[in-house]
Design an enzyme around this catalytic site. Structure first.
Site, PDB file in Angstrom:
ATOM      1  N   LYS A  34       0.965  -1.186  -0.052  1.00  0.00           N
ATOM      2  CA  LYS A  34       0.032  -0.047   0.116  1.00  0.00           C
ATOM      3  C   LYS A  34       0.933   1.251  -0.081  1.00  0.00           C
ATOM      4  O   LYS A  34       0.328   2.343  -0.301  1.00  0.00           O
ATOM      5  CB  LYS A  34      -1.054  -0.083   1.335  1.00  0.00           C
ATOM      6  N   THR A  42       8.225  -5.722   8.781  1.00  0.00           N
ATOM      7  CA  THR A  42       9.538  -5.948   8.509  1.00  0.00           C
ATOM      8  C   THR A  42      10.487  -5.357   8.582  1.00  0.00           C
ATOM      9  O   THR A  42      11.644  -5.530   9.228  1.00  0.00           O
ATOM     10  CB  THR A  42       9.436  -7.222   7.326  1.00  0.00           C
ATOM     11  N   GLY A  47      15.616  -6.361  16.379  1.00  0.00           N
ATOM     12  CA  GLY A  47      16.228  -7.325  17.199  1.00  0.00           C
ATOM     13  C   GLY A  47      16.767  -8.436  16.013  1.00  0.00           C
ATOM     14  O   GLY A  47      18.014  -8.481  15.844  1.00  0.00           O
ATOM     15  N   GLU A 112      17.712 -12.132  23.889  1.00  0.00           N
ATOM     16  CA  GLU A 112      16.498 -11.348  24.209  1.00  0.00           C
ATOM     17  C   GLU A 112      15.681 -11.901  25.111  1.00  0.00           C
ATOM     18  O   GLU A 112      15.920 -12.978  25.623  1.00  0.00           O
ATOM     19  CB  GLU A 112      15.760 -11.047  22.666  1.00  0.00           C
ATOM     20  N   ASP A 213      -5.267  -3.922   8.229  1.00  0.00           N
ATOM     21  CA  ASP A 213      -6.227  -4.248   7.185  1.00  0.00           C
ATOM     22  C   ASP A 213      -6.357  -5.642   6.824  1.00  0.00           C
ATOM     23  O   ASP A 213      -7.632  -5.997   6.532  1.00  0.00           O
ATOM     24  CB  ASP A 213      -5.550  -3.736   5.723  1.00  0.00           C
ATOM     25  N   HIS A 234       5.724  -3.446  23.684  1.00  0.00           N
ATOM     26  CA  HIS A 234       6.982  -3.776  23.813  1.00  0.00           C
ATOM     27  C   HIS A 234       7.592  -2.430  24.953  1.00  0.00           C
ATOM     28  O   HIS A 234       6.860  -1.580  25.118  1.00  0.00           O
ATOM     29  CB  HIS A 234       7.684  -3.042  22.304  1.00  0.00           C
ATOM     30  N   ARG A 280       8.312 -10.595  27.736  1.00  0.00           N
ATOM     31  CA  ARG A 280       7.937  -9.082  27.627  1.00  0.00           C
ATOM     32  C   ARG A 280       6.574  -8.863  28.016  1.00  0.00           C
ATOM     33  O   ARG A 280       6.344  -7.378  28.770  1.00  0.00           O
ATOM     34  CB  ARG A 280       7.528  -8.885  26.257  1.00  0.00           C
ATOM     35  N   HIS A 341       2.924  -3.111  20.011  1.00  0.00           N
ATOM     36  CA  HIS A 341       4.154  -3.398  19.266  1.00  0.00           C
ATOM     37  C   HIS A 341       3.693  -4.851  18.205  1.00  0.00           C
ATOM     38  O   HIS A 341       4.008  -4.534  17.078  1.00  0.00           O
ATOM     39  CB  HIS A 341       5.118  -3.986  20.096  1.00  0.00           C
ATOM     40  N   ARG A 376       4.100 -13.650  22.624  1.00  0.00           N
ATOM     41  CA  ARG A 376       4.970 -13.889  21.482  1.00  0.00           C
ATOM     42  C   ARG A 376       6.563 -13.863  22.440  1.00  0.00           C
ATOM     43  O   ARG A 376       6.918 -12.763  22.961  1.00  0.00           O
ATOM     44  CB  ARG A 376       4.966 -13.134  20.513  1.00  0.00           C
TER      45      ARG A 376
END
Ligand code: SIN
Length: 535
Positions: A34, A42, A47, A112, A213, A234, A280, A341, A376
């Protein structure tokens, strides 16, 4: 205007391009973005990609870390599959030219939150940009056609066209945002890979394109949407009045950074044994709680004990960006706050990326595959995009071979719509949706706040729909409609889940309730179905 293709790919990030590169071996592929060709979530990933590449690591350890972070809701077969496919998919990326950082003969692996081992491949602190660069170049070299500044309006389904037989997806109506024309694209298979929905919140680490979308379109077309209550905040977004959506990577904590209150006191030791590197959800809640206690508007991330030369070399992008805002992270702690995030929920898929709507597939953040569960694990999202982009291409090749001829689709009809003349309404509604979500559907929730959000969003959504149907389609009105629809999906899912788990914390049901809630929340247009999907 009409176009016919075999594979329509909506979104040009890691999932969409991985899919497109494979699908191009089996037929005509068209990738829609778009904005510019490389503008995607991406591209902003700092990280890296989690994968088992060290002899000190194991598939079992990566699986265990993912399941622990996911708070009981990950789908174990999906976790096993992603973790085990990881190294092979990563090697393919390297073959496409992605230059991950090296340490001697091996790749440099960083750490992480929630990971028990160093296992994150990265390209300095611009991993996503490097991955996107290489995939865009590879797609061009393979002759994959792409259309920039083309925003999908809605999926075309046989049901909407009044066709007999079981419902199926047959492509999409797409707005050329340069000319304002609407193109009808018929496709044997459509992949939704349009990223997440961070823009539904006032403060986010996501770029402007992340307006949900794909999730909104899939819901309107009748596909099942799962687990939208699990929005990941985040812990460290740069806190500065002039900074917009700037992420301070968790890798900084992986390399020794420490979270502190503004008065210099550490606090994470009171919340989790992994301290600043806890999963997180736990870090974001701890920060939220400290901010509420102290009345401060931010905390800090302290890197000042690390050598300046190391910081400049390892985190060049973050170092220079902070410096441009007058913050030298080698000598002063970085002011940070949590921000929206990542969406762990999305369009429900199986292991091959199939949604509940035939011939519609989904991959990447748009999808809910079962990898992330209720929270996640850091840097598992690029991995998911790679694995599901790949798997979905195999299914799509088969579907294209077997697909019945596509039925005719009429051109877009704008009826009696008039050119939009009330930009102020759109701007105001954007702000109202995002503020409502930030204030009432944030890190810690209550029934009262969720009810309030739902009432306000229902009004806003009706108003937005009236405006949408009365005026010619434009990118701002389309995105606003999608934001409002996705906001409603998040609130509805959050109201359904009467427990606290992973990223969904509510003061009214503070405990995790495995006896009743070890299942996904599933929303299908016109049906509220909190029964188990996949379980
Ligand atoms: C980060 O760099 O902290 C983001 C990584 C991720 O969200 O997986």
């Amino acid at each position: 205007m009409q176009r016919d293709v075999d594979f329509l790919v909506i979104g040009g990030g890691i999932a969409g391009l991985t899919f497109a590169l494979e699908a191009a071996r089996h037929g005509r592929v068209l990738v829609l973005t778009k904005a510019g060709r490389a503008e995607s979530n991406t591209r902003y990933a700092q990280g890296g990609i989690a994968s088992v590449l060290s002899t000190e690591d194991s598939f079992d350890a990566h699986v265990a870390d993912t399941l622990t972070a996911g708070a009981g809701l990950c789908r174990k077969d999906v976790v096993e599959m992603c973790v085990r496919q990881g190294p092979e998919r990563v090697r393919e990326l390297i073959a496409f030219g992605v230059a991950f950082d090296r340490a001697g003969d091996d790749y440099h692996l960083t750490l992480e939150g929630g990971h028990s081992r160093r296992r994150i491949l990265h390209a300095k602190d611009l991993t996503g940009a490097e991955v996107e660069r290489a995939l865009v170049a590879a797609a061009e070299a393979r002759g994959v056609e792409s259309l920039e500044r083309h925003l999908a309006i809605d999926l075309i389904t046989s049901e909407k066209l009044g066709q007999p037989g079981p419902n199926r997806c047959i492509g999409a109506y797409v707005l050329n945002t340069d000319s304002g024309d609407v193109v009808t694209i018929r496709a044997k298979v459509t992949l939704l890979a349009s990223g997440g929905c961070g823009k539904v919140y006032l403060y986010t680490t996501n770029p402007d394109v992340a307006s949900g979308d794909g999730i909104a379109m899939a819901h309107r077309a009748g596909a099942a949407i799962a687990d939208m209550e699990f929005i990941q905040f985040h812990p460290t977004c740069l806190f500065h009045p002039q900074a917009k959506n700037f992420l301070i990577s968790e890798a900084l904590r992986g390399e020794g950074g420490v979270l502190k209150r503004r008065d210099g006191a550490t606090f994470m030791e009171r919340y989790h044994p992994q301290k600043s590197l806890a999963p997180r959800d736990i870090v974001a809640r701890a920060i939220d709680s400290e901010l509420k206690k102290t009345g401060d508007d931010h905390i800090v991330l302290d890197m000042t004990h690390l050598p300046k030369a190391f910081l400049v070399e390892r985190f060049p992008h973050i170092y220079q960006t902070c410096l441009a805002f007058g913050i030298d992270m080698a000598v002063q702690p970085i002011p940070v706050v949590p921000a929206a995030h990542f969406s762990c929920g999305g369009v429900a898929t199986d292991l091959s990326g199939a949604t509940t709507l035939p011939f519609l597939l989904a991959a990447g953040e748009t999808a809910c595959t079962g990898l992330h569960g209720a929270n996640r694990l850091a840097s598992n999202s690029l991995l998911e995009g790679l694995v599901f982009g790949h798997n979905a291409s195999a299914l799509a090749a088969k579907l294209v071979r077997e697909a019945a001829p596509l039925p005719p689709a009429p051109d877009w009809n704008s009826g009696s719509a008039v050119p939009p003349d009330e930009g102020v309404v759109v701007a105001h509604n954007w702000d109202e949706v995002r503020r409502t979500m930030w204030n009432y559907v944030g890190i810690v929730r209550t029934n009262k706040r969720l009810d309030r959000a739902q009432r306000r969003l229902a009004l806003l959504r009706d108003e937005i729909r009236d405006y949408y149907w009365g005026t010619h389609v434009t990118a701002p009105t389309l995105e606003l409609r999608n934001l409002a629809d996705v906001a409603m999906l998040i609130v509805t899912s959050a109201r359904l889940r009467r427990e606290s788990r992973g990223l969904h914390t509510t003061l009214d049901f503070p405990e995790r309730d495995d006896a009743r809630w070890l299942k996904d929340t599933v929303l299908v247009r016109g049906v509220v179905n909190d029964a188990a999907w996949r379980r």
